[in-house]
Design a protein around this motif. Structure first.
Motif, short mmCIF file in Angstrom:
data_model
loop_
_atom_site.label_atom_id
_atom_site.label_comp_id
_atom_site.label_asym_id
_atom_site.label_seq_id
_atom_site.Cartn_x
_atom_site.Cartn_y
_atom_site.Cartn_z
N ILE A 12 0.88 -1.17 0.00
CA ILE A 12 0.00 0.00 0.00
C ILE A 12 0.91 1.20 0.00
N MET A 13 0.77 2.06 -1.02
CA MET A 13 1.67 3.21 -1.07
C MET A 13 0.87 4.49 -1.22
N ALA A 14 1.35 5.57 -0.61
CA ALA A 14 0.60 6.82 -0.67
C ALA A 14 1.41 7.94 -0.06
N HIS A 15 0.84 9.15 -0.16
CA HIS A 15 1.40 10.33 0.51
C HIS A 15 1.08 10.21 2.00
N ILE A 16 1.80 10.95 2.84
CA ILE A 16 1.54 10.94 4.27
C ILE A 16 0.07 11.31 4.51
N ASP A 17 -0.58 10.57 5.38
CA ASP A 17 -1.96 10.92 5.77
C ASP A 17 -3.02 10.68 4.71
N ALA A 18 -2.76 9.82 3.73
CA ALA A 18 -3.84 9.55 2.77
C ALA A 18 -4.72 8.42 3.30
N GLY A 19 -4.26 7.74 4.36
CA GLY A 19 -5.08 6.69 4.97
C GLY A 19 -4.59 5.27 4.73
N LYS A 20 -3.25 5.12 4.57
CA LYS A 20 -2.72 3.77 4.33
C LYS A 20 -3.00 2.84 5.50
N THR A 21 -2.64 3.28 6.70
CA THR A 21 -2.73 2.40 7.86
C THR A 21 -4.18 2.03 8.15
N THR A 22 -5.07 2.99 8.03
CA THR A 22 -6.49 2.72 8.31
C THR A 22 -7.01 1.70 7.30
N THR A 23 -6.60 1.84 6.03
CA THR A 23 -7.05 0.90 5.00
C THR A 23 -6.55 -0.51 5.32
N THR A 24 -5.27 -0.62 5.72
CA THR A 24 -4.70 -1.93 6.08
C THR A 24 -5.48 -2.55 7.23
N GLU A 25 -5.77 -1.70 8.22
CA GLU A 25 -6.47 -2.14 9.42
C GLU A 25 -7.83 -2.73 9.07
N ARG A 26 -8.56 -2.04 8.16
CA ARG A 26 -9.88 -2.52 7.76
C ARG A 26 -9.76 -3.85 7.01
N MET A 27 -8.72 -3.97 6.19
CA MET A 27 -8.55 -5.22 5.44
C MET A 27 -8.39 -6.40 6.40
N LEU A 28 -7.58 -6.20 7.45
CA LEU A 28 -7.36 -7.28 8.42
C LEU A 28 -8.65 -7.61 9.16
N TYR A 29 -9.43 -6.57 9.43
CA TYR A 29 -10.66 -6.78 10.19
C TYR A 29 -11.68 -7.56 9.37
N TYR A 30 -11.87 -7.12 8.10
CA TYR A 30 -12.90 -7.78 7.29
C TYR A 30 -12.49 -9.18 6.88
N SER A 31 -11.16 -9.44 6.83
CA SER A 31 -10.75 -10.79 6.44
C SER A 31 -10.83 -11.71 7.65
N GLY A 32 -11.16 -11.15 8.83
CA GLY A 32 -11.43 -11.99 9.98
C GLY A 32 -10.23 -12.31 10.85
N TYR A 33 -9.16 -11.49 10.78
CA TYR A 33 -8.00 -11.79 11.62
C TYR A 33 -7.90 -10.92 12.85
N THR A 34 -8.66 -9.81 12.88
CA THR A 34 -8.62 -9.01 14.11
C THR A 34 -10.04 -8.91 14.62
N ARG A 35 -10.19 -8.83 15.95
CA ARG A 35 -11.53 -8.86 16.52
C ARG A 35 -12.12 -7.46 16.66
N ALA A 36 -11.25 -6.45 16.65
CA ALA A 36 -11.77 -5.09 16.87
C ALA A 36 -11.19 -4.19 15.81
N LEU A 37 -11.95 -3.15 15.48
CA LEU A 37 -11.44 -2.19 14.50
C LEU A 37 -10.43 -1.28 15.17
N GLY A 38 -9.20 -1.25 14.66
CA GLY A 38 -8.20 -0.34 15.22
C GLY A 38 -8.38 1.03 14.61
N ASP A 39 -7.84 2.02 15.25
CA ASP A 39 -7.96 3.38 14.75
C ASP A 39 -6.64 4.10 14.98
N VAL A 40 -6.10 4.72 13.92
CA VAL A 40 -4.80 5.40 14.06
C VAL A 40 -4.85 6.46 15.14
N ASP A 41 -5.99 7.19 15.18
CA ASP A 41 -6.06 8.31 16.14
C ASP A 41 -6.04 7.80 17.58
#
Length: 741
Positions: free
Chosen positions: A34-63
């Motif tokens: 995942i590549m992007a400019h600072i603050d375009a939302g890379k980490t949040t996007t990664t986090e959602r991918m892990l959540y929807y694929s069923g590997y994390t139990r809670a939605l993480g949030d960068v903030d």
């Protein structure tokens, strides 16, 4: 209503059995970044991918600082966290290895080495800003490595989000060919879903606040006459444009349209359209565009579908080397991390063959054999032990002590020699047999030249050994960090990519190794060259013990037209000289010239842009080669002094994004810093300022820029070239260095 897809996985405590997916078929693997400019939302996007694929139990949030690959908060704290190297999860029978890349310009190297091992990438854009400075840099890097991409326009729920503007900026600035696969339903706060133009379906997420609504539940429904007529019209126009664009780029699809669907292009089955989009994405003729809002949990599942549908499997990317190794192991170490318990963890991408724990492997770059004790798979936030892993995968190895970022690993020296033989047969002996091993090394990571350096000192001499160990570990992790000892003062000198880079290294030594070090003032890496040609001779006559060593050297130096970036030596011999000298004398002469290049006559900086012509070398029998090198080196220094020194300073490309009201004060400040403005562009209400500025004038610029603009500007800096200084600036610098100013 169609059934929702929320029956994804019951998220009880057996969050997905990892064993089931440990060795999938190679066509089901996707290595993406995942590549992007600072603050375009890379980490949040990664986090959602892990959540929807069923590997994390809670939605993480960068903030809140509770994400799995929590690297943005961490990046400020301590470089980049371990999971930023690789996270593995699966989605609909596909294994996805996701490599997270940082957005900050000082860490361009992190992105570069991640792209080396990726097969495809997702470029994330902030839909309200379009293409930004760092997006351009990472995009160029992806072009260089020919990585197929999918674009995700994130933050569609922001008030200023604009699909049209973002697509225009991708066309103009990235010179890419975007094909729109989705259109948003609603804009800003009312963004509720997307229309999938390939399948003609409406995908709606249930409205609700972002905290309670996890975004697992969404409805997929075919577009029908009951829908909003404006939306229907917009969707059919966009789909028509999509089909037209794809037909222009893919002949097979165009043929299919004309033969079977000439009456009604819209009747083309989604499957056939998808195949065609995949073909043009892999051929890099176009980039598919999807949209959504990761923070509001919308649009991530279709993005995961697009990754599996349009990005290549490892066996669809062809690496020349791999066919020479056939079924033998060939892997690239692309990242090294130090774990307190396990020692160095080496992340490898396997290109061919398979890896097993408790086996020995041969490192081509280091020319040595090492034993690997364990093989792990970085599954979400836990490491799973494996008994073997096949080609196309990304793994973590434990026990490789000598391996450094960018090394090629094969199963044994014999397999490397066999591969070299195959390569040679293929090129019908064109290859020089002496270069067998080097021909078979996977292209490693290009390390940019460091531009900043400063001294680093331990709190006491007792800690010096610990500091040396810490710096050795950090250098293995990060090849863009260079460490050397100053021969004159004996101090340890760190060289890095920027102020932030050196600060983070300093911070990591404190946190991870527990050493409070002291950093000297930041200094700039100047270079030196000469103004005119000069010739000189030198005689060295020494008696050491019983032996008399006599060498006479005559050489001349001349300025080369172009200052090359690297400080490589350009050595030529007079016609008749080279033939008379034995190979060991020639290599001693070249060593002497190279060592003279390391320290110039003016301030002891490396010399570049100098050509050396060796006119004569004579020596008495019994003279040692070290004496030949010493005499050549001394003669070179004499010639360089005669030729008149000229300092070269690093010039940086600066890009500042600033509001119009602060533009004049930023321009005035740049003029004081000897900056030359190249261009001022508009982006929405902001101005983008492009300039070249000497690095020496950019110390503490981030603080100064914040003060000038009340914190409303961002900037990025990268090395552009080395330029000659004018006489006035050079004299000022010389007297400052001499302590007179």
């Amino acid at each position: 209503m169609a059934p929702t897809r929320s029956s994804l996985k019951s998220l009880n405590h057996d969050v997905k059995s990892l064993r089931a997916v440990l060795n999938p078929d190679i066509s089901k693997i996707r290595n993406i970044g995942i590549m992007a400019h600072i603050d375009a939302g890379k980490t949040t996007t990664t986090e959602r991918m892990l959540y929807y694929s069923g590997y994390t139990r809670a939605l993480g949030d960068v903030d809140d600082g509770d994400t799995v690959t929590d690297f943005m908060a961490q990046e400020r704290e301590r470089g980049i966290t371990i999971q930023s190297a690789a996270v593995t999860f699966d989605w609909k029978q596909h294994r996805i290895n996701l490599i997270d890349t940082p957005g900050h310009v000082d860490f361009t190297l992190e992105v570069e080495r991640a792209l080396r091992v990726l097969d495809g990438a997702v470029a994330v854009f902030d839909a309200s800003a379009g293409v930004e400075a760092q997006t351009l840099t990472v995009w160029r890097q992806a072009d260089k490595h020919q990585v197929p991409r999918v674009c995700f326009l994130n933050k569609m729920d922001k008030p200023g989000a604009s699909l049209e503007y973002s697509i225009e900026s991708i066309k103009e600035k990235l010179k890419a060919n975007p094909i729109l696969l989705q259109i948003p339903i609603g804009s800003g706060k009312n963004f509720t879903g997307v229309v999938d133009l390939v399948t003609k379906e409406r995908i709606m997420w249930h409205p609700g606040s972002s905290w309670h609504d996890s975004g697992h539940d969404f409805n997929t429904k075919a577009l029908g006459s009951s829908d909003d007529p404006e939306l229907l019209h917009h969707a059919s126009e966009a789909r028509g444009a999509l089909i037209e664009q794809v037909a222009d780029l893919d002949d097979e699809f165009a043929g299919l349209l004309l033969e079977e669907f000439s009456e009604d292009f819209d009747a083309i089955p989604p499957g056939r359209l998808q195949e065609a989009v995949r073909r043009i994405t892999l051929a890099q003729k176009a980039v598919p565009i999807l949209c959504g809002s990761a923070l509001r949990n919308k649009g991530v599942q279709p993005l995961l579908d697009a990754i599996t549908a349009y990005l290549p499997a490892p066996n669809e990317r062809h690496h020349d080397l791999v066919r020479w190794y056939k079924d033998d192991l060939c892997a690239l170490a692309f990242k090294v991390l130090h774990d307190k318990q396990r020692g160095p963890l080496v992340f490898v991408r396997i290109y061919s063959g398979s890896m097993k724990p408790q086996s020995s492997v041969y490192n081509l770059n280091r020319n040595g054999t090492e034993r690997m004790s364990r093989l792990l798979l970085p599954f979400a936030d836990q490491h799973v032990e494996l008994q073997s892993l096949t080609a196309g995968n990304i793994a973590v190895t434990v026990g490789l002590k000598q391996t450094v970022t960018g090394d090629t690993i094969v199963s044994s020296k014999a397999s490397a020699v066999a591969a070299a033989r195959r390569a040679q047969e293929e090129s019908e002996g064109k290859m020089n047999p002496g270069r067998e091993a080097s021909e078979l090394v996977l292209a490693g990571v290009e390390v940019p030249e460091p531009v900043f350096f400063c001294t680093i000192e331990p709190p006491s001499m007792a800690k010096q050994a610990d500091l040396d160990h810490a710096l050795t570990c950090l250098q293995r992790e990060d090849p863009s960090l260079k460490v050397h000892i100053d021969p004159d003062s004996g101090q340890t000198i760190l060289s890095g990519m920027g102020e932030l880079h050196i600060q983070i290294i300093h911070d990591r030594i404190r946190r991870e190794f527990g050493i409070e070090t002291h950093l000297g003032p930041l200094q700039v890496a100047y270079r030196e060259t000469i103004l005119r040609s000069a010739s000189t001779t030198d005689i060295l006559d020494r008696t050491l013990g019983e032996k008399r060593h006599v060498v006479t050297v005559a050489l001349s130096v001349r300025p080369l037209d172009e200052f090359s970036h690297s400080a490589s030596c350009d050595i030529t011999y007079k016609e008749d000289v080279e033939g008379q000298l034995a190979a060991d004398i020639r290599s001693a002469v070249e060593n002497g010239v190279q060592s003279a290049h390391l320290q110039g006559p003016l301030l002891g900086y490396p010399v570049q842009g100098v050509g050396t012509i060796i006119q004569n070398v004579t020596l008495e029998p019994g003279t040692s080669m070290a004496m030949v090198s010493a005499c050549v080196s001394r003669c070179m220094l004499k010639a360089l002094k005669q030729a008149g020194g000229q300092l070269l300073e690093p010039m940086m490309s600066l890009e500042v994004t600033v509001g119009e009201e602060h533009l004049s004060s930023v321009l005035a400040d740049l003029a004081q810093r000897r900056g030359a403005v190249c261009d001022v562009q508009s982006r929405y209400d902001n101005k983008v300022l492009l300039a070249t500025v000497p690095l020496a004038e950019m110390m503490g610029y981030s603080t100064a820029l914040r003060t000038l603009t009340s914190g409303n500007a961002t900037f990025s800096l990268e090395l552009s070239s080395y330029e000659a200084m004018n006489a006035q600036d050079q004299n000022a610098l010389l007297s400052k260095m001499a302590g007179l100013a």
